[in-house]
Structure formats: C-alpha cells, structure tokens
Design an enzyme around this catalytic site. Structure first.
Site, PDB file in Angstrom:
ATOM      1  N   ASP A   2       0.811  -1.223   0.000  1.00  0.00           N
ATOM      2  CA  ASP A   2       0.000   0.000   0.000  1.00  0.00           C
ATOM      3  C   ASP A   2       0.852   1.285   0.000  1.00  0.00           C
ATOM      4  O   ASP A   2       1.579   1.560   0.968  1.00  0.00           O
ATOM      5  CB  ASP A   2      -0.906   0.054   1.229  1.00  0.00           C
ATOM      6  CG  ASP A   2      -1.737  -1.216   1.429  1.00  0.00           C
ATOM      7  OD1 ASP A   2      -1.284  -2.298   1.027  1.00  0.00           O
ATOM      8  OD2 ASP A   2      -2.825  -1.112   2.012  1.00  0.00           O
TER       9      ASP A   2
ATOM     10  N   GLU B 201      -4.252   1.791  -2.676  1.00  0.00           N
ATOM     11  CA  GLU B 201      -5.517   2.201  -2.037  1.00  0.00           C
ATOM     12  C   GLU B 201      -5.391   3.418  -1.124  1.00  0.00           C
ATOM     13  O   GLU B 201      -6.400   4.019  -0.782  1.00  0.00           O
ATOM     14  CB  GLU B 201      -6.143   1.034  -1.266  1.00  0.00           C
ATOM     15  CG  GLU B 201      -5.399   0.701   0.007  1.00  0.00           C
ATOM     16  CD  GLU B 201      -6.305   0.160   1.114  1.00  0.00           C
ATOM     17  OE1 GLU B 201      -7.494  -0.036   0.893  1.00  0.00           O
ATOM     18  OE2 GLU B 201      -5.783  -0.045   2.223  1.00  0.00           O
ATOM     19  N   ASN B 202      -4.166   3.760  -0.706  1.00  0.00           N
ATOM     20  CA  ASN B 202      -3.989   4.924   0.176  1.00  0.00           C
ATOM     21  C   ASN B 202      -3.130   6.003  -0.470  1.00  0.00           C
ATOM     22  O   ASN B 202      -2.558   6.854   0.227  1.00  0.00           O
ATOM     23  CB  ASN B 202      -3.347   4.499   1.496  1.00  0.00           C
ATOM     24  CG  ASN B 202      -4.035   3.324   2.140  1.00  0.00           C
ATOM     25  OD1 ASN B 202      -3.520   2.211   2.112  1.00  0.00           O
ATOM     26  ND2 ASN B 202      -5.202   3.545   2.689  1.00  0.00           N
TER      27      ASN B 202
ATOM     28  N   HIS C  44     -10.251   0.972   0.835  1.00  0.00           N
ATOM     29  CA  HIS C  44     -10.283   2.400   0.502  1.00  0.00           C
ATOM     30  C   HIS C  44     -10.475   2.656  -1.004  1.00  0.00           C
ATOM     31  O   HIS C  44     -10.248   3.779  -1.472  1.00  0.00           O
ATOM     32  CB  HIS C  44      -8.992   3.083   0.980  1.00  0.00           C
ATOM     33  CG  HIS C  44      -8.882   3.157   2.475  1.00  0.00           C
ATOM     34  ND1 HIS C  44      -9.664   3.985   3.239  1.00  0.00           N
ATOM     35  CD2 HIS C  44      -8.097   2.476   3.348  1.00  0.00           C
ATOM     36  CE1 HIS C  44      -9.364   3.823   4.523  1.00  0.00           C
ATOM     37  NE2 HIS C  44      -8.414   2.907   4.612  1.00  0.00           N
TER      38      HIS C  44
ATOM     39  N   HIS D  90      -6.234  -8.520   0.287  1.00  0.00           N
ATOM     40  CA  HIS D  90      -6.277  -7.350   1.156  1.00  0.00           C
ATOM     41  C   HIS D  90      -7.084  -7.713   2.392  1.00  0.00           C
ATOM     42  O   HIS D  90      -8.322  -7.744   2.356  1.00  0.00           O
ATOM     43  CB  HIS D  90      -6.929  -6.203   0.377  1.00  0.00           C
ATOM     44  CG  HIS D  90      -6.674  -4.867   0.983  1.00  0.00           C
ATOM     45  ND1 HIS D  90      -5.493  -4.208   0.829  1.00  0.00           N
ATOM     46  CD2 HIS D  90      -7.452  -4.078   1.756  1.00  0.00           C
ATOM     47  CE1 HIS D  90      -5.544  -3.051   1.471  1.00  0.00           C
ATOM     48  NE2 HIS D  90      -6.727  -2.948   2.055  1.00  0.00           N
TER      49      HIS D  90
HETATM   50 FE   LIG Z   1      -3.935   0.275   3.003  1.00  0.00          FE
HETATM   51 FE   LIG Z   2      -6.830  -1.427   3.492  1.00  0.00          FE
END
Ligand SMILES: [Fe+2]
Ligand SMILES: [Fe+2]
Length: 275
Positions: free
Chosen positions: A8, A39-40, A68, A153
C-alpha cells in the site's frame, strides 16, 4: 519471469519514493511485471486518476485496491476506463470496475492479477475463497495465464495464511496487504506459490500506519476525534516482495523482501543480485 509487488502506497511520501525508485529498479533487476497496491495513495484515502497515471508512468503494470478503493469518488467513474486498475473481486455485484485483469508482461507472458478482500475484521463481502476459485476455474495457470498474482487485502493473518495454502500450486503468488506492516514470513509454499502475510506499506514508517501520529494517539487517549487523519510527511520507505517465477510452470522459485528507504532493515536490493 521477475515480478515485483509493492505494498500500500500511503500519501505523498509513498508516491515519491516509488516514483523515484521504480524505473531504476525495473532496469537494474530486469523486472518483467510490477503490481502496486494504491488504495492509500491520495492523502491516505483512495487514488485519483492523475496518481494512477503517475504510477503507470513510473512502471506499474497493475494497481490494486482494497477497503479504501472508492474513497476518491472519481474512482467510481474512471476505474471503468482502466485495464490496469482493479478493486477487490468480492465487492457486491454491480460495483464499478473489475476484480481481475489479464495483462501482458514485458516478456510477453500473460499475467492474471486478482485483487480480493478478506472478511475477518473487514466489510462483509462475498466469500474471497470461492470468488477467487471461480476466477481460477475460468483462467487456470498455464491454460489461461502464464502467471497468476493475487493481492489479498485482509486484516487477519489466519485468513491470509488459509488463502495462501488454499491456492498453493494454483497461483504464482498470494501476497497480503492492508495492515501496512511487513511480516517476516515471505517464502515459497510447498506447492510453488510465493506467499507473504503482509507486504508492508510504501510510506513514512515513523507514523501510525503511514498517518501522522498526532490524531491516532489522540483518539486512543481520548476516544474523541479532533482532526482528520493526515499522512505523515517524512521520507518514505518502499516495502514489497520480489518473486522469481519459472516460465515453464508459472510457479515461484524464489521470494524475498524488497525494502528501500530509511526505516526498514534489511535495505535489500541484494536479493536479486545474488541470484
Ligand atoms: Fe492500506
Ligand atoms: Fe486497506
């Protein structure tokens, strides 16, 4: 085939370190295929199309997501335009985007990438085991794809280990994401699937999961939100797993951590140099 997975990306420190280092890594180690969890990437919450394009320009062949996935509302629209961006497969039917994609590696090999989300301490999605199993039935290793990569995930290491062993021998790699904390169990399972419970994050490790420490500490102490979570802004460290895949079988022969930056030991590009 050489596959590199990076965990991530959290905010600007994660984006900067990946975009700076990735082109050189791909060249130096002749990496055929790169998957990154994004995702971040946008301030800790989701990913914008501009950031996705930056990651692809830096050398990402596929970007995966997680819980996310849709924090940036634009993702609901632009995800439909991109073959290289996938969200968890087991979201409800009708969710924009897709959970699996078949892409060409630099070597010309067809790589199937699947993103799925766990259900322990996570949103209650469809069964990830059965969802992935159905994909693999439709596109099996060495029949539909030369290599198959899974980004799982999930929060619980038990669920990740169970999925790794459930898929052992049927995929090239099962790599865990979401906890932002790398685990030390990266290896090739007995059936030939590369596995790690969590690849860790690309971001500032002097933080709480990539976020500036102040607000998380405040919430643990007082239980009263005071401000938004913001990414920590110190220099980023790359964390991921490097995997060598046998072109004949599509299974992994070697898997080891790749960590570059000021925070994590070992800072290893030597993994491939000693091959
Ligand atoms: Fe994450
Ligand atoms: Fe996550």
């Amino acid at each position: 085939m050489r596959l590199l997975f990076l965990g991530d990306i959290v905010g600007r420190p994660g984006r900067n370190v990946v975009c700076d280092a990735l082109p050189g890594l791909i060249k130096r180690y002749a990496i055929d295929f790169v998957v990154i969890n994004g995702e971040n990437a946008a301030g800790g919450f989701g990913i914008t199309e501009a950031i996705l394009n930056d990651l692809i320009d830096a050398g990402a062949d596929c970007v995966t997501l997680g819980n996310h996935a849709f924090d940036q509302k634009e993702t609901l629209v632009y995800i439909e335009r991109h073959d290289r961006l996938i969200r968890p497969l087991n979201y409800p039917k009708g969710t924009p985007g897709k959970g699996a994609t078949l892409l060409k590696a630099k070597s010309g090999a067809d790589v199937l990438v699947i993103n799925a989300m766990g259900r322990v301490f996570m949103p209650d999605l469809d069964c990830p085991f059965r969802s992935i199993d159905a994909e693999l039935t439709a596109c099996a290793l060495k029949q539909g794809a030369d290599a198959i990569f899974i980004d799982f995930h999930a929060e619980a290491t038990s669920e990740k280990q169970a999925l790794g062993l459930f898929l052992d021998g049927r995929t090239s790699a099962v790599i865990g994401t979401h906890t932002h904390t790398p685990t030390a169990d990266g290896r090739v399972l007995p059936g030939g699937t590369a596995y790690i419970s969590d690849a860790g994050m690309c971001g500032d490790y002097n933080s709480v999961l990539g976020m500036d420490r102040e607000e998380p500490i405040n919430r643990f102490l007082t239980k009263i939100p005071k401000s938004r979570f913001e990414p920590a802004f110190g220099p980023g460290t790359i964390s991921g797993l490097a995997v060598d895949i046998d072109d004949n079988t599509g299974l992994a022969t070697k898997a080891g951590p790749l960590r570059i930056g000021p925070h994590l030991e070992p800072a290893l590009p030597e993994f491939w140099a000693t091959a």
